[in-house]
Design a protein around this motif. Structure first.
Motif, PDB file in Angstrom:
ATOM      1  N   ALA A 136      35.349  31.849  42.067  1.00 22.32           N
ATOM      2  CA  ALA A 136      36.363  32.839  42.436  1.00 22.32           C
ATOM      3  C   ALA A 136      35.729  34.038  43.133  1.00 22.32           C
ATOM      4  O   ALA A 136      36.282  34.573  44.106  1.00 22.32           O
ATOM      5  CB  ALA A 136      37.131  33.277  41.195  1.00 22.32           C
ATOM      6  N   ASP A 137      34.558  34.477  42.691  1.00 22.30           N
ATOM      7  CA  ASP A 137      33.875  35.615  43.322  1.00 22.30           C
ATOM      8  C   ASP A 137      33.469  35.281  44.753  1.00 22.30           C
ATOM      9  O   ASP A 137      33.575  36.125  45.667  1.00 22.30           O
ATOM     10  CB  ASP A 137      32.641  36.004  42.506  1.00 22.30           C
ATOM     11  CG  ASP A 137      33.012  36.588  41.148  1.00 22.30           C
ATOM     12  OD1 ASP A 137      34.165  37.056  41.006  1.00 22.30           O
ATOM     13  OD2 ASP A 137      32.161  36.562  40.230  1.00 22.30           O
ATOM     14  N   GLU A 140      36.493  35.338  46.973  1.00 23.42           N
ATOM     15  CA  GLU A 140      36.912  36.712  47.246  1.00 23.42           C
ATOM     16  C   GLU A 140      36.004  37.358  48.290  1.00 23.42           C
ATOM     17  O   GLU A 140      36.467  38.111  49.167  1.00 23.42           O
ATOM     18  CB  GLU A 140      36.883  37.517  45.947  1.00 23.42           C
ATOM     19  CG  GLU A 140      37.316  38.961  46.081  1.00 23.42           C
ATOM     20  CD  GLU A 140      38.748  39.108  46.568  1.00 23.42           C
ATOM     21  OE1 GLU A 140      39.088  40.196  47.078  1.00 23.42           O
ATOM     22  OE2 GLU A 140      39.538  38.146  46.448  1.00 23.42           O
ATOM     23  N   THR A 169      41.461  26.728  41.294  1.00 26.55           N
ATOM     24  CA  THR A 169      40.732  27.993  41.413  1.00 26.55           C
ATOM     25  C   THR A 169      41.570  29.031  42.163  1.00 26.55           C
ATOM     26  O   THR A 169      41.627  30.210  41.765  1.00 26.55           O
ATOM     27  CB  THR A 169      39.406  27.767  42.158  1.00 26.55           C
ATOM     28  OG1 THR A 169      38.634  26.781  41.449  1.00 26.55           O
ATOM     29  CG2 THR A 169      38.594  29.054  42.227  1.00 26.55           C
ATOM     30  N   LYS A 172      44.187  31.241  40.273  1.00 26.41           N
ATOM     31  CA  LYS A 172      43.790  32.243  39.298  1.00 26.41           C
ATOM     32  C   LYS A 172      44.355  33.617  39.689  1.00 26.41           C
ATOM     33  O   LYS A 172      44.469  33.933  40.880  1.00 26.41           O
ATOM     34  CB  LYS A 172      42.270  32.307  39.204  1.00 26.41           C
ATOM     35  CG  LYS A 172      41.653  31.056  38.592  1.00 26.41           C
ATOM     36  CD  LYS A 172      40.144  31.183  38.467  1.00 26.41           C
ATOM     37  CE  LYS A 172      39.543  29.953  37.818  1.00 26.41           C
ATOM     38  NZ  LYS A 172      38.062  30.065  37.683  1.00 26.41           N
ATOM     39  N   PRO A 173      44.691  34.440  38.690  1.00 23.68           N
ATOM     40  CA  PRO A 173      45.286  35.765  38.982  1.00 23.68           C
ATOM     41  C   PRO A 173      44.408  36.648  39.858  1.00 23.68           C
ATOM     42  O   PRO A 173      44.917  37.392  40.706  1.00 23.68           O
ATOM     43  CB  PRO A 173      45.482  36.370  37.584  1.00 23.68           C
ATOM     44  CG  PRO A 173      45.561  35.194  36.665  1.00 23.68           C
ATOM     45  CD  PRO A 173      44.644  34.169  37.240  1.00 23.68           C
ATOM     46  N   GLU A 174      43.095  36.560  39.676  1.00 27.19           N
ATOM     47  CA  GLU A 174      42.216  37.441  40.440  1.00 27.19           C
ATOM     48  C   GLU A 174      42.146  37.061  41.918  1.00 27.19           C
ATOM     49  O   GLU A 174      41.609  37.819  42.738  1.00 27.19           O
ATOM     50  CB  GLU A 174      40.803  37.437  39.847  1.00 27.19           C
ATOM     51  CG  GLU A 174      40.118  36.081  39.775  1.00 27.19           C
ATOM     52  CD  GLU A 174      40.335  35.385  38.443  1.00 27.19           C
ATOM     53  OE1 GLU A 174      39.441  34.630  38.017  1.00 27.19           O
ATOM     54  OE2 GLU A 174      41.401  35.614  37.836  1.00 27.19           O
ATOM     55  N   LEU A 175      42.672  35.895  42.266  1.00 23.61           N
ATOM     56  CA  LEU A 175      42.677  35.472  43.672  1.00 23.61           C
ATOM     57  C   LEU A 175      44.075  35.521  44.282  1.00 23.61           C
ATOM     58  O   LEU A 175      44.360  34.816  45.261  1.00 23.61           O
ATOM     59  CB  LEU A 175      42.112  34.052  43.793  1.00 23.61           C
ATOM     60  CG  LEU A 175      40.618  33.891  43.493  1.00 23.61           C
ATOM     61  CD1 LEU A 175      40.199  32.434  43.594  1.00 23.61           C
ATOM     62  CD2 LEU A 175      39.785  34.748  44.436  1.00 23.61           C
ATOM     63  N   MET A 176      44.926  36.362  43.726  1.00 25.20           N
ATOM     64  CA  MET A 176      46.290  36.452  44.236  1.00 25.20           C
ATOM     65  C   MET A 176      46.318  36.928  45.690  1.00 25.20           C
ATOM     66  O   MET A 176      47.067  36.416  46.529  1.00 25.20           O
ATOM     67  CB  MET A 176      47.125  37.383  43.368  1.00 25.20           C
ATOM     68  CG  MET A 176      48.587  37.483  43.796  1.00 25.20           C
ATOM     69  SD  MET A 176      49.560  38.507  42.671  1.00 25.20           S
ATOM     70  CE  MET A 176      49.476  37.516  41.181  1.00 25.20           C
ATOM     71  N   GLN A 177      45.483  37.914  46.025  1.00 24.60           N
ATOM     72  CA  GLN A 177      45.438  38.418  47.404  1.00 24.60           C
ATOM     73  C   GLN A 177      44.968  37.327  48.358  1.00 24.60           C
ATOM     74  O   GLN A 177      45.465  37.221  49.490  1.00 24.60           O
ATOM     75  CB  GLN A 177      44.522  39.634  47.487  1.00 24.60           C
ATOM     76  CG  GLN A 177      45.094  40.880  46.831  1.00 24.60           C
ATOM     77  CD  GLN A 177      44.171  42.083  47.016  1.00 24.60           C
ATOM     78  OE1 GLN A 177      42.953  41.929  47.233  1.00 24.60           O
ATOM     79  NE2 GLN A 177      44.742  43.278  46.970  1.00 24.60           N
TER      80      GLN A 177
END
Length: 454
Positions: A136-137, A140, A169, A172-177
């Protein structure tokens, strides 16, 4: 090896992603059209997902052949974290050297390169294959690199191709953008049975085949074993052609495909094909074998039970007949009040000692009835010993005189009590002396009925 035998100019089922052999099934045609649409409309991110061997890489290769000279492509085929940081991958994909530079310097180098290419009217596209390995990082960070814009133009377009894990992957919420910037999202499914047959014939035709090599039944079997996955179809078809060449078979039939899968399944370190068909046949065979074993055991047990029943049935019938005779004899004796002992037969025991069967019968029992008793008991008959039971005239007179003496009330009461007690004692003796034979499969039972004479 087998090319000339089957009239082919080259191997039609290689495992390498060759865009010339791309079979545009309806699924693959939609995927290719969406990728082309994303390129024309300068979509920020395009995502193509599918199972292993579904044909994603071949689609990407086909897309690359359609791009013009105004497009410059950077291709990343390995995204494992052990190969370094994302920025290193990107620089190497576009032919830039970032050795000896820190991360900030490499980032500045890449930005300068994009601006330079845009000034030259070059369209920049970054394609990442096997993107399911990216964290995920990392994804991003890739989104941040694509933020470089010039007026209304997207300077850098990104295409991600990967297995279903990539979609998980991206959810995931952190990859919404990141997810919100995906303009093209398509999941490439496996081929159907009809598409599998068309796929096989298409590749053979491209390779130079002038007549069908695989029968329709063989294509159906290949579909069942491969589940419509192009890579597995290629593997199974190529191996089947080798087997067919070894057997000098001009066509590949269904049975040959079964043989290939069976041998590959039994000798392979990791089973490759869908072996449900083989496992199902094996399971059915085992179930049939187990069923046969159980049925045989049941039949054997039933036969044993029938044998035992047949062995004890005569003894049971003999016992029932003796019981009936004994009961009739007892009833007749109680009713008439006069009984005597009659020997109806003898049987020999295990020890060799003969035992006499005595029945208490009334004086009115005829010799014919006694003969019937002997036949029913199935024992060795002996001479019936019987005494004349007809009273003489003197005896009748004596009995009448004795009856007159007992006509007083006290005598009558005494006689009645004595008679009741006598009949009760006799009944108990009959029940004790009538022996019921027990059924035994190995030896015949003997019945003894011993009683005292009146």
């Amino acid at each position: 090896m087998y090319e000339s035998f089957y009239g082919l100019k080259e191997k039609p089922f290689t495992l390498l992603p060759d865009p010339d052999y791309l079979y545009l099934s309806p699924k693959h045609q939609r995927a290719l059209t969406l990728l082309e649409y994303g390129m024309m409309n300068q979509a920020g991110f395009s995502v193509i997902c599918g199972d292993t061997g579904a044909g994603k890489t071949t689609l990407i290769r086909r897309l690359l052949t359609e791009l013009g000279d105004d497009t410059r492509v950077g291709l990343i085929t390995n995204t494992h974290h052990s190969f370094g940081e994302l920025l290193n991958w990107v620089l190497m994909a576009f032919g830039l050297d970032g050795d000896g530079k820190n991360k900030a310097q490499m980032h500045q180098m890449f930005i300068a390169f994009l601006i330079e290419q845009y000034a030259l009217n070059k369209h920049m596209v970054l394609i990442v294959d096997e993107a399911q390995n990216m964290s995920a990082d990392t994804l991003e960070e890739l989104r941040m690199l694509s933020n470089i814009n010039a007026d209304k133009d997207q300077v850098l377009q990104v295409i991600l191709a990967g297995q279903p894990a990539l979609r998980e992957t991206l959810r995931k919420p952190e990859l919404m953008q990141f997810a919100q910037r995906i303009a093209v999202d398509y999941y490439l499914e496996s081929l159907s049975a009809e598409e599998t047959e068309g796929y096989i014939h298409h590749r053979l035709k491209v390779a130079g085949a002038e007549k069908p090599v695989f029968t329709d039944d063989a294509c159906k079997a290949i579909y069942k074993y491969s589940r419509g996955t192009p890579r597995l179809i290629n593997l199974l078809c190529d191996t089947s052609l080798v087997y067919g060449f070894a057997e000098q078979s001009e066509t590949i039939g269904e049975q040959l495909v079964h043989d290939v899968v069976r041998e590959q399944h039994s000798n392979s370190i990791i089973p490759t094909f869908n072996t449900d068909m083989i496992d199902s046949k094996t399971s059915q065979s085992q179930n049939q074998s187990n069923k046969t074993t159980v049925e045989k055991a049941i039949e054997k047990k039933s036969a044993q039970e029938n044998k035992v029943s047949a062995a004890i049935e005569p003894a049971v019938k003999k016992t029932e007949k003796i019981n009936v005779v004994a009961e009739q004899t007892q009833q007749a004796s109680v009713a008439n009040g006069l009984e005597k002992s009659v020997t109806v037969g003898r049987v020999e025991s295990k020890s060799g000692v003969e035992k006499t069967i005595n029945l208490r019968v009334s004086a009115e029992t005829s010799k014919e009835k006694l003969e019937s008793v002997k036949e029913d008991t199935n024992v060795t008959p002996i001479k019936i010993q019987s005494t004349d039971v007809e009273p003489t005239a003197n005896k009748e007179k004596a009995i009448q005189n004795k009856a007159l003496e007992k006509t007083s009330p006290a005598a009558v009461e005494t006689n009645v009590s004595v008679e009741i007690k006598k009949n009760t004692d006799e009944k108990n003796k009959v029940e004790e002396t009538v022996v019921q034979p027990q059924a035994n499969t190995n030896e015949n039972s003997a019945a003894n009925v011993n009683e005292a004479s009146m």
